[in-house]
Structures are given as C-alpha cells and as structure tokens.
Write an enzyme that holds these catalytic residues in place. Structure first.
Site, PDB file in Angstrom:
ATOM      1  N   TYR A   1      -9.467   5.996   6.771  1.00 21.53           N
ATOM      2  CA  TYR A   1      -9.658   6.416   8.160  1.00 21.53           C
ATOM      3  C   TYR A   1     -10.655   7.581   8.129  1.00 21.53           C
ATOM      4  O   TYR A   1     -10.350   8.624   7.549  1.00 21.53           O
ATOM      5  CB  TYR A   1      -8.340   6.906   8.772  1.00 21.53           C
ATOM      6  CG  TYR A   1      -7.327   5.817   9.054  1.00 21.53           C
ATOM      7  CD1 TYR A   1      -6.519   5.293   8.054  1.00 21.53           C
ATOM      8  CD2 TYR A   1      -7.161   5.321  10.346  1.00 21.53           C
ATOM      9  CE1 TYR A   1      -5.578   4.303   8.329  1.00 21.53           C
ATOM     10  CE2 TYR A   1      -6.221   4.328  10.634  1.00 21.53           C
ATOM     11  CZ  TYR A   1      -5.439   3.827   9.618  1.00 21.53           C
ATOM     12  OH  TYR A   1      -4.513   2.851   9.898  1.00 21.53           O
TER      13      TYR A   1
ATOM     14  N   PRO B   1      -4.956   1.043  18.474  1.00 19.98           N
ATOM     15  CA  PRO B   1      -4.635   0.525  17.128  1.00 19.98           C
ATOM     16  C   PRO B   1      -4.717   1.542  15.995  1.00 19.98           C
ATOM     17  O   PRO B   1      -4.347   1.228  14.857  1.00 19.98           O
ATOM     18  CB  PRO B   1      -5.662  -0.595  16.926  1.00 19.98           C
ATOM     19  CG  PRO B   1      -6.763  -0.302  17.881  1.00 19.98           C
ATOM     20  CD  PRO B   1      -6.178   0.441  19.026  1.00 19.98           C
TER      21      PRO B   1
ATOM     22  N   HIS C   1       0.839  -1.206   0.000  1.00 18.31           N
ATOM     23  CA  HIS C   1       0.000   0.000   0.000  1.00 18.31           C
ATOM     24  C   HIS C   1       0.870   1.250   0.000  1.00 18.31           C
ATOM     25  O   HIS C   1       1.750   1.400   0.836  1.00 18.31           O
ATOM     26  CB  HIS C   1      -0.924   0.008   1.219  1.00 18.31           C
ATOM     27  CG  HIS C   1      -2.153  -0.821   1.013  1.00 18.31           C
ATOM     28  ND1 HIS C   1      -3.340  -0.570   1.627  1.00 18.31           N
ATOM     29  CD2 HIS C   1      -2.360  -1.903   0.226  1.00 18.31           C
ATOM     30  CE1 HIS C   1      -4.238  -1.455   1.231  1.00 18.31           C
ATOM     31  NE2 HIS C   1      -3.669  -2.283   0.391  1.00 18.31           N
TER      32      HIS C   1
ATOM     33  N   TYR D   1       3.554   6.912   9.991  1.00 14.58           N
ATOM     34  CA  TYR D   1       2.730   5.751   9.609  1.00 14.58           C
ATOM     35  C   TYR D   1       3.588   4.639   9.002  1.00 14.58           C
ATOM     36  O   TYR D   1       3.449   3.472   9.367  1.00 14.58           O
ATOM     37  CB  TYR D   1       1.631   6.173   8.628  1.00 14.58           C
ATOM     38  CG  TYR D   1       0.528   5.134   8.513  1.00 14.58           C
ATOM     39  CD1 TYR D   1      -0.630   5.238   9.272  1.00 14.58           C
ATOM     40  CD2 TYR D   1       0.660   4.033   7.667  1.00 14.58           C
ATOM     41  CE1 TYR D   1      -1.634   4.287   9.197  1.00 14.58           C
ATOM     42  CE2 TYR D   1      -0.338   3.076   7.579  1.00 14.58           C
ATOM     43  CZ  TYR D   1      -1.481   3.207   8.349  1.00 14.58           C
ATOM     44  OH  TYR D   1      -2.465   2.246   8.265  1.00 14.58           O
TER      45      TYR D   1
ATOM     46  N   LYS E   1       0.516   0.522  15.002  1.00 14.46           N
ATOM     47  CA  LYS E   1       1.907   0.458  15.465  1.00 14.46           C
ATOM     48  C   LYS E   1       2.232  -0.748  16.354  1.00 14.46           C
ATOM     49  O   LYS E   1       3.409  -1.075  16.533  1.00 14.46           O
ATOM     50  CB  LYS E   1       2.249   1.736  16.261  1.00 14.46           C
ATOM     51  CG  LYS E   1       2.427   2.953  15.412  1.00 14.46           C
ATOM     52  CD  LYS E   1       3.763   2.933  14.708  1.00 14.46           C
ATOM     53  CE  LYS E   1       3.769   3.770  13.459  1.00 14.46           C
ATOM     54  NZ  LYS E   1       3.598   3.069  12.212  1.00 14.46           N
TER      55      LYS E   1
HETATM   56  P1  RFL Z   1       0.799 -10.964  21.890  1.00 15.14           P
HETATM   57  O1  RFL Z   1       0.372 -11.060  20.457  1.00 15.14           O
HETATM   58  O2  RFL Z   1      -0.227 -10.600  22.895  1.00 15.14           O
HETATM   59  O3  RFL Z   1       1.454 -12.357  22.265  1.00 15.14           O
HETATM   60  C1  RFL Z   1       1.758 -12.710  23.607  1.00 15.14           C
HETATM   61  C2  RFL Z   1       1.784 -14.221  23.688  1.00 15.14           C
HETATM   62  O4  RFL Z   1       2.153 -14.604  25.007  1.00 15.14           O
HETATM   63  C3  RFL Z   1       1.316 -15.667  25.427  1.00 15.14           C
HETATM   64  N1  RFL Z   1       1.275 -15.659  26.885  1.00 15.14           N
HETATM   65  C4  RFL Z   1       1.913 -16.574  27.648  1.00 15.14           C
HETATM   66  N2  RFL Z   1       2.664 -17.637  27.324  1.00 15.14           N
HETATM   67  C5  RFL Z   1       3.161 -18.388  28.337  1.00 15.14           C
HETATM   68  N3  RFL Z   1       2.905 -18.140  29.647  1.00 15.14           N
HETATM   69  C6  RFL Z   1       2.161 -17.073  30.015  1.00 15.14           C
HETATM   70  N4  RFL Z   1       1.924 -16.817  31.290  1.00 15.14           N
HETATM   71  C7  RFL Z   1       1.624 -16.232  28.990  1.00 15.14           C
HETATM   72  N5  RFL Z   1       0.849 -15.110  28.985  1.00 15.14           N
HETATM   73  C8  RFL Z   1       0.657 -14.787  27.711  1.00 15.14           C
HETATM   74  C9  RFL Z   1      -0.031 -15.346  24.770  1.00 15.14           C
HETATM   75  O5  RFL Z   1      -0.849 -16.507  24.653  1.00 15.14           O
HETATM   76  C10 RFL Z   1       0.416 -14.827  23.421  1.00 15.14           C
HETATM   77  O6  RFL Z   1       0.540 -15.840  22.457  1.00 15.14           O
HETATM   78  O7  RFL Z   1       1.997  -9.933  22.082  1.00 15.14           O
HETATM   79  P2  RFL Z   1       3.245  -9.572  21.099  1.00 15.14           P
HETATM   80  O8  RFL Z   1       3.902 -10.820  20.599  1.00 15.14           O
HETATM   81  O9  RFL Z   1       4.007  -8.571  21.843  1.00 15.14           O
HETATM   82  O10 RFL Z   1       2.568  -8.911  19.818  1.00 15.14           O
HETATM   83  C11 RFL Z   1       1.906  -7.674  19.902  1.00 15.14           C
HETATM   84  C12 RFL Z   1       0.770  -7.599  18.877  1.00 15.14           C
HETATM   85  O11 RFL Z   1      -0.042  -8.749  18.998  1.00 15.14           O
HETATM   86  C13 RFL Z   1      -0.082  -6.338  19.064  1.00 15.14           C
HETATM   87  O12 RFL Z   1       0.701  -5.228  19.403  1.00 15.14           O
HETATM   88  C14 RFL Z   1      -0.868  -5.987  17.783  1.00 15.14           C
HETATM   89  O13 RFL Z   1      -1.816  -6.960  17.476  1.00 15.14           O
HETATM   90  C15 RFL Z   1      -1.558  -4.623  17.929  1.00 15.14           C
HETATM   91  N6  RFL Z   1      -2.389  -4.267  16.767  1.00 15.14           N
HETATM   92  C16 RFL Z   1      -1.829  -3.762  15.610  1.00 15.14           C
HETATM   93  N7  RFL Z   1      -0.498  -3.615  15.493  1.00 15.14           N
HETATM   94  C17 RFL Z   1       0.051  -3.181  14.321  1.00 15.14           C
HETATM   95  O14 RFL Z   1       1.275  -3.049  14.244  1.00 15.14           O
HETATM   96  N8  RFL Z   1      -0.705  -2.915  13.205  1.00 15.14           N
HETATM   97  C18 RFL Z   1      -2.060  -3.038  13.229  1.00 15.14           C
HETATM   98  O15 RFL Z   1      -2.698  -2.829  12.201  1.00 15.14           O
HETATM   99  C19 RFL Z   1      -2.673  -3.441  14.464  1.00 15.14           C
HETATM  100  N9  RFL Z   1      -3.987  -3.615  14.528  1.00 15.14           N
HETATM  101  C20 RFL Z   1      -3.750  -4.468  16.818  1.00 15.14           C
HETATM  102  C21 RFL Z   1      -4.535  -4.131  15.668  1.00 15.14           C
HETATM  103  C22 RFL Z   1      -4.350  -5.004  17.960  1.00 15.14           C
HETATM  104  C23 RFL Z   1      -5.712  -5.187  17.985  1.00 15.14           C
HETATM  105  N10 RFL Z   1      -6.267  -5.711  19.188  1.00 15.14           N
HETATM  106  C24 RFL Z   1      -6.935  -6.941  19.246  1.00 15.14           C
HETATM  107  C25 RFL Z   1      -5.865  -5.139  20.459  1.00 15.14           C
HETATM  108  C26 RFL Z   1      -5.886  -4.335  15.674  1.00 15.14           C
HETATM  109  C27 RFL Z   1      -6.481  -4.847  16.824  1.00 15.14           C
HETATM  110  C28 RFL Z   1      -7.965  -5.004  16.759  1.00 15.14           C
HETATM  111  C1  PHB Z   2      -6.302  -3.855  10.498  1.00 14.00           C
HETATM  112  O1  PHB Z   2      -6.309  -4.148   9.281  1.00 14.00           O
HETATM  113  O2  PHB Z   2      -6.688  -4.668  11.357  1.00 14.00           O
HETATM  114  C2  PHB Z   2      -5.885  -2.513  10.921  1.00 14.00           C
HETATM  115  C3  PHB Z   2      -5.368  -1.627   9.982  1.00 14.00           C
HETATM  116  C4  PHB Z   2      -4.964  -0.363  10.389  1.00 14.00           C
HETATM  117  C5  PHB Z   2      -5.081   0.003  11.715  1.00 14.00           C
HETATM  118  C6  PHB Z   2      -5.591  -0.884  12.652  1.00 14.00           C
HETATM  119  C7  PHB Z   2      -5.984  -2.149  12.258  1.00 14.00           C
HETATM  120  O3  PHB Z   2      -4.722   1.260  12.078  1.00 14.00           O
END
Ligand code: RFL
Ligand code: PHB
Length: 395
Positions: free
Chosen positions: A205, A297, A76, A389, A301
């Site tokens: 957005y 989100p 993108h 971004y 980031k």
């Molecule tokens: P995670 O993914 O939470 O993984 C942590 C892992 O640790 C395990 N765990 C344990 N394992 C052993 N013993 C324990 N006691 C444990 N406790 C926990 C868990 O089961 C899990 O598997 O953290 P990590 O690896 O730091 O990754 C971070 C990302 O997942 C998170 O920052 C992103 O998903 C945030 N986020 C986005 N980030 C982006 O860069 N671009 C995006 O477009 C974006 N969109 C989003 C998002 C997060 C969202 N939610 C659900 C909050 C969109 C959404 C909707």
């Molecule tokens: C997504 O595709 O889940 C998504 C994209 C951009 C964002 C947050 C989530 O800023």
C-alpha cells in the site's frame, strides 16, 4: 430446474453473501432458495475482492467450501506500507496473536460456492430478476421475480436481501424507518489485472505525492494493481506504458525495487464510497453484505463484512429453528452494525491516510505522513492497524 413457489428463507442475490448464506443454511438443514439476476458466467467472472480474513476462511472451511482455497490460497502474514520513498512491514501474527489473511479471489470463492450448490445444495436460480419484495411486516413475505420471461412469486417465512448496493430488497424497508449514512470520495481506483508474477511477496500500500497505489495479486503468475485516479477517468485513456510508468513512480523507494511489467488483461475504474443502512432488518426482511453497507476497498473489508453478516444470520436462523424464538434474529441488526461501523472507521482511516484528495493542503499531507511514521515507530499503532486488517473475531 423446477421453480419453487414456497420456501423458509428466500435469498435475493447470488453474490458471495447470498451463496455463503445458502450454503450455511443448507448444511444446517434449513430450506432456502437463491434468486440471482445474472447468468452463471457473469457472476463467476466479476473481478472484485482479493483478501479473506481468518473468520471468512474459518466459515468457508466449516461448511466444506475451502478445499481449493486450502490448496491454492496464498497465506499472507503481513503487508508493506510505502511513503516518502521508504517502506515498513506490518507483521500480522506477532501483532495479533497469530492471525493472518489469505489471498484468494472473490471470483474463486463464488465459483466454489456455486459448484457446491449445483452438486448438492439449495436451489439456485440464475437469470431470476427480483422486481419487488412485499409483506415485510407480515408473517408471509413474498419475493416477486421474473425467470425466463415469466413473472413468478416465492412465498417465504423470511427474506434476506443479499442483492448488493443497487438491489431491490432494501426498498422493502419503509422510507420513514430507513436511515442511511454516506460518504463519497473525490477519487477512484483504476484496477488492472496483468499476466506477470507479482513483484512482491506481500501486498504493498503506497502513499505518494502523485496519489495512492496498491500492488496485490491473484496467483503466483497474475498481478492485480490499482492506481488512485480522478473520478470519471476513462480507463481506455491510459496506454499500458503510462499505467506501468505511473505505478513504478508511485511505488518508488530508496535502495531500488523493480516492478515487473506484463500484458494487461483487464482494466476498470471503480468509484469509492462509504455507506450504511440502519436498521439491517425490518419485519421479516433482513439485509446482508453490500445491500446494507459499502466500504471503500482500501481496508479489504467488503467481502469479509458480507461473510460476517451471513455467519451471524445463519446462527440466528439455527437458533430460531432450534428454539422457536426470534431473539437472535431480533438482535441481528444491532449485532452486525457494531462490526460494520468498526470496519467503516478502519476503511475510511486507510483511505484518507493513503490517498491524496484533489484539494488536499500541505498541512493535511504532513498529518498523513505523521500517521504513517507513527505506525512504523509504535507497535501499538501497528497493532491497531493489524488487528483491524486481519479482522476482529466474528461474535
Ligand atoms: P454483490 O457481490 O454485489 O452480489 C449481489 C448479487 O445480487 C445480484 N442482484 C440481484 N439478484 C436478483 N434480483 C435483483 N434485483 C438483483 N440485484 C442484484 C447481483 O447480480 C449480484 O450477484 O454483493 P455481496 O454478495 O454482498 O458481496 C459483497 C462483495 O462483492 C463486496 O463487498 C466486495 O467485492 C468489496 N471488495 C473487497 N472486499 C474485501 O473484503 N476484500 C477486498 O480485497 C475487496 N476488494 C472490493 C475489492 C470491491 C471492489 N469493487 C469492484 C467495488 C476490490 C474492488 C475493486
Ligand atoms: C485486491 O486484491 O483486489 C485487493 C486487495 C486489497 C485491497 C483491495 C483489493 O485492500
């Protein structure tokens, strides 16, 4: 798989941070073990992020984990902002010296890293619930965990907590030494996945009088959309028709634009918070990803910050292995926190500029619109948004 009792780097959590760190360390010849509380399919199906920065993609490529990303990921070159029934495109390459982002779901990154780990990678144990991390201030910290009903220990030279916001590794830092910074937002995101081709080529957005909306995608046939909703909203309380009608209203622009509708296959409501832990290292325990920081989100980031933490960390471990000095490991927390606070600022800026708070005054709304007008009018303002971004280069 036999359960090891000793390793160089013990990694708590097999989300994107833990899996990528293990891949980077394994490729560099370092010994490590990943302990993940959940089972494989749960970890692979958890719907989350969708946007990868250039630096994240570069790291995945460098460790041989980008074969499918390079085939299926969508490049993108910009995003669209909508407000006051008009739209403005922010072009990334022209504003950032050629940088861009990729749409490739976190679920797919995780599947690719797990497949590589299973084929030839570092040991990765599922259903391994870590209960405590002890001895952070000793030379031999220990991970205590339960695997298949049996309590076990893993002695390590270093332990990395990649166990997310609700993990246990952060508790290894003594209370008096741990400083946390937090902001909870007065709204949530209602996210849906729908089996319908995206109605746009790039993410939209939207600021609207009824609240924020985001149009994203997962593939040429699957759309991902979000609506700002009040905290505590029950996702089952909206009919499919209500969701599509509300999205259409919030994305509306003059000149006509059609939102394609299709079957909704998943729905969830996600609260939003900003959170930072300082320091990100205590003795021989280091924190990475959501274990150390959370962003709302809106700036896309979270996953990318998790990736940049572990890229810095893998380099620090390589430096330690090569030289026997801990200088890079000692600098880890400060190095990462600079980037973390920049991303916090950007995520907070995107969130508060685009959402409507429940108690927002007309004055504050006018300020938001003035800011969006500024991005449309000034290449400098647009470049500031675009640079953040696409992500700043990893140090
Ligand atoms: P995670 O993914 O939470 O993984 C942590 C892992 O640790 C395990 N765990 C344990 N394992 C052993 N013993 C324990 N006691 C444990 N406790 C926990 C868990 O089961 C899990 O598997 O953290 P990590 O690896 O730091 O990754 C971070 C990302 O997942 C998170 O920052 C992103 O998903 C945030 N986020 C986005 N980030 C982006 O860069 N671009 C995006 O477009 C974006 N969109 C989003 C998002 C997060 C969202 N939610 C659900 C909050 C969109 C959404 C909707
Ligand atoms: C997504 O595709 O889940 C998504 C994209 C951009 C964002 C947050 C989530 O800023």
């Amino acid at each position: 798989m036999t359960t090891p009792s000793r390793t160089t780097v013990g990694i708590v959590g097999g989300g994107p941070a833990g899996l990528l760190l293990a891949r980077l360390l394994h490729r560099a010849g370092a010994d490590c073990v990943v302990l993940e509380a959940r089972n494989r399919s749960y970890v692979e199906e958890r719907q989350r992020a969708g946007i990868l920065e250039q630096g994240t993609v570069d790291a995945l490529r460098a460790c041989g984990a980008a074969e499918r990303l390079d085939r299926e990921g969508l490049v993108h070159n910009g995003i669209e902002l909508r407000w006051n029934r008009r739209s403005h495109r922010v072009d990334f390459p022209s504003l950032t010296g050629g940088r861009r982002v990729w749409v490739y779901a976190q679920t797919e990154v995780v599947k690719d890293l797990i497949a590589l780990s299973t084929a030839d990678g570092a040991p990765l144990l599922f259903d391994a619930q870590v209960t405590a991390v002890t001895g952070a201030d000793t030379d031999r910290p220990v991970i205590h965990y339960t695997h298949e009903g049996t309590a076990r220990t893993l002695a390590c030279d270093y332990i990395v907590g990649c166990d997310g916001f609700h993990g246990v590794a952060r508790k290894a830092i003594p209370e008096g030494q741990l400083h946390t910074f937090e902001r909870v937002y007065p709204y949530s995101w209602f996210g849906i996945l729908a089996d319908v081709p995206p109605s746009c080529d790039e993410l939209i957005y939207a600021h609207s009088p009824r609240g924020f909306a985001l149009h994203s995608m997962r593939s040429p046939t699957v759309s991902r959309l979000y609506l700002q909703v009040p905290n505590g909203t029950d996702p089952a309380s909206w009919s499919d028709q209500e969701i599509w009608d509300e999205l259409e209203t919030r994305f509306a622009v003059d000149g006509g634009w059609k939102l394609a509708r299709g079957p909704i296959t998943q729905r969830a409501v996600l609260p939003m918070r900003s959170f930072v832990t300082e320091p990100m290292r205590w003795g021989r325990v280091l924190l990475a990803g959501d274990a150390a920081h959370i962003v709302p989100p809106t700036g896309a980031k979270g996953l990318n910050l998790a990736a940049s933490d572990v890229i810095v960390l893998a380099r620090a471990f390589a430096h330690w292995t090569a030289t026997g000095t801990t200088a890079a490991l000692d600098a880890y927390s400060n190095t990462c926190l600079q980037r973390v606070w920049r991303a916090q600022h950007f995520s907070s800026f995107m969130t508060t500029t685009l959402h409507t708070a429940p108690d927002q005054s007309p004055f504050e709304t006018r300020l938001q619109l003035a800011q969006l007008d500024r991005v449309a009018a000034s290449p400098h303002a647009a470049a500031e948004l675009a640079e953040n971004y696409v992500g700043l280069p990893v140090e």
